[in-house]
Design a protein around this motif. Structure first.
Motif, PDB file in Angstrom:
ATOM      1  N   GLU A  30       0.821  -1.210   0.000  1.00 24.53           N
ATOM      2  CA  GLU A  30       0.000   0.000   0.000  1.00 24.53           C
ATOM      3  C   GLU A  30       0.862   1.270   0.000  1.00 24.53           C
ATOM      4  O   GLU A  30       0.532   2.260   0.640  1.00 24.53           O
ATOM      5  CB  GLU A  30      -0.928   0.024   1.231  1.00 24.53           C
TER       6      GLU A  30
ATOM      7  N   GLN B 259       3.562   1.877   1.414  1.00 22.18           N
ATOM      8  CA  GLN B 259       4.269   2.151   2.659  1.00 22.18           C
ATOM      9  C   GLN B 259       5.215   0.983   2.974  1.00 22.18           C
ATOM     10  O   GLN B 259       5.143  -0.053   2.345  1.00 22.18           O
ATOM     11  CB  GLN B 259       3.268   2.322   3.808  1.00 22.18           C
TER      12      GLN B 259
ATOM     13  N   MET C 156      -7.912  -1.995   3.570  1.00 25.11           N
ATOM     14  CA  MET C 156      -7.351  -0.748   4.084  1.00 25.11           C
ATOM     15  C   MET C 156      -8.483   0.152   4.582  1.00 25.11           C
ATOM     16  O   MET C 156      -9.436   0.419   3.865  1.00 25.11           O
ATOM     17  CB  MET C 156      -6.563  -0.025   2.993  1.00 25.11           C
TER      18      MET C 156
ATOM     19  N   ASN D  23      -8.798   3.924   6.309  1.00 21.46           N
ATOM     20  CA  ASN D  23      -8.010   5.140   6.638  1.00 21.46           C
ATOM     21  C   ASN D  23      -6.508   4.876   6.575  1.00 21.46           C
ATOM     22  O   ASN D  23      -5.773   5.202   7.524  1.00 21.46           O
ATOM     23  CB  ASN D  23      -8.332   5.653   8.051  1.00 21.46           C
ATOM     24  N   ASP D  24      -6.053   4.264   5.471  1.00 23.88           N
ATOM     25  CA  ASP D  24      -4.621   4.001   5.284  1.00 23.88           C
ATOM     26  C   ASP D  24      -4.038   2.990   6.259  1.00 23.88           C
ATOM     27  O   ASP D  24      -2.827   2.863   6.368  1.00 23.88           O
ATOM     28  CB  ASP D  24      -3.780   5.290   5.413  1.00 23.88           C
TER      29      ASP D  24
END
Length: 414
Positions: free
Chosen positions: A309, A311, A334, A336-337
């Motif tokens: 994602e 990250q 996912m 909210n991230d």
């Protein structure tokens, strides 16, 4: 078991969630509150002592040791903040009352007028006046820009001996090559000093030439020869500027322009990291050098890590944000991230079907309209009046109901 760091700030109120959070309780490896999931910097954790230790440690073994004092009892380096107290006599009806303003930090310059001018050139809401939103802002930026876990292996979660060694080398390197503290000076003084320095090298011949060149300019020109490295606008004569030794004294900044090139926040206490012609705060300098784990917020010093994602994550920290189960090879969604495992998603976050009132599995098809959701099946997405299946048909929504026709809508609404 709770580590020592886990008592720190325990029960502190969250400034963001107010009463919704029962008080700060540190997660066992994420740098967040277990109760409300906000970061430590969002909580009113009274840690000026901790912060002063952290900055003290940062300046240890650097040329900035004049800004620290070693505590007699434990030899721990403490940051000596320059606290500025201004007293303004205010005439009252009968007698004069004294109005004092305390700045929790001010530039470490001898000349108090200069420090005061510097402060007034910062946006009002960012001036660190004790008890104001500016003081709260400074505290939050200290926590955000200079995380203790970016410089102190003992503040990290379970590093291997090899990772500790790598981290120590990394910290030593940035202290030698990038870390600095801004200087507040009047641009004219810097120029004069530079001229004097050149004259030592050129013999006397250079003096008259250099001084002459400066005197020829009319006062207007003289004021405008200094422009800010960030906003490119001219400096007003008599206004202090910030200089960064690592950038060279040919560059200068307005006090409010001395910001990180990544987050654009004021560099807290003028502590900067200089790299490739840019000013960075500590956090974003480190991010430009190393991957950072989106789970525990620490820099990653191991060779193996997960990228997902957009990250980076330590292998053991790619976990469900709700229940902390490891997600390697599992289905996750996912939110909210943050990755959430499927059971937690269904339990805590899933959309509820207006038709059957059950959670909608993240992998099945659904119809969404105005925050309302339905399973995309003939059992669930149907006319609220005559139960005709509406998949692929035109429909008329009214709140959480859908109709196949004006007639059905009228019938139901009457």
């Amino acid at each position: 078991q709770m580590g020592l760091g886990h008592e720190q700030g325990f029960g502190a109120p969250c400034l963001k969630c107010k009463d919704k959070c029962e008080g700060f309780e540190l997660h066992f490896w994420r740098k967040i509150c277990r109760n409300c999931k906000c970061g430590q910097e969002e909580h009113d954790v009274l840690t000026s002592n901790e912060e002063d230790r952290k900055v003290g440690k940062l300046f240890e073994d650097t040329k900035y040791t004049t800004l620290i004092a070693k505590l007699k009892n434990d030899g721990i380096p403490m940051y000596k903040r320059n606290v500025m107290i201004l007293t303004n006599p205010v005439p009252a009806k009968k007698n004069i009352s004294i109005n004092t303003v305390t700045y929790e930090w001010a530039p470490p310059v001898q000349n108090q007028t200069l420090a005061r001018q510097y402060m007034q050139m910062l946006p009002k809401e960012k001036q660190p006046v004790a008890g104001s939103e500016g003081a709260q802002y400074r505290k939050k930026q200290l926590a955000k820009q200079l995380p203790a876990h970016d410089q102190d292996p003992s503040k990290c979660h379970e590093l291997s001996p090899n990772e500790v060694k790598q981290m120590e080398q990394f910290v030593k390197k940035y202290k030698n090559e990038a870390l600095g503290v801004g200087d507040v000076k009047l641009p004219g003084e810097v120029e004069t000093r530079a001229t004097e320095k050149n004259n030592v090298n050129n013999g006397d011949r250079g003096t008259s030439a250099a001084v002459g060149a400066m005197e020829d300019k009319s006062p207007d020109q003289k004021a405008s020869q200094y422009s800010c490295y960030r906003c490119k606008l001219n400096m007003k004569e008599g206004d202090p500027a910030v200089y960064a030794e690592r950038a060279g004294y040919d560059k200068l900044w307005h006090p409010a322009c001395f910001v990180c090139c990544t987050c654009s926040e004021l560099l807290v206490d003028m502590i900067y990291f200089w790299k490739n012609g840019n000013l960075y705060c500590g956090r974003h300098y480190c991010d430009s050098e190393k991957p950072r784990c989106a789970g525990c917020d620490e820099l990653i010093f191991s060779n193996e890590y997960t990228q997902a994602e957009g990250q980076n994550w330590h292998l053991k920290h790619f976990c469900c944000f709700d229940c902390d189960c490891v997600l390697a090879g599992e289905i996750y969604v996912m939110v909210n991230d943050k990755p959430v495992c499927k059971p937690c998603y269904v339990k805590n976050h899933a959309a509820i079907c207006q038709g059957c009132h059950n959670a909608i599995d993240p992998e099945v098809q659904r119809v969404t309209y105005n925050n309302f959701n339905w399973h995309a099946t003939k059992e669930c997405f149907l006319c609220s009046c005559c139960s005709k299946c509406l998949i692929g048909q035109k429909f008329m929504p009214v709140e959480g109901m859908v109709f196949c026709s004006v007639e059905c809508k009228k019938k139901m609404m009457s």
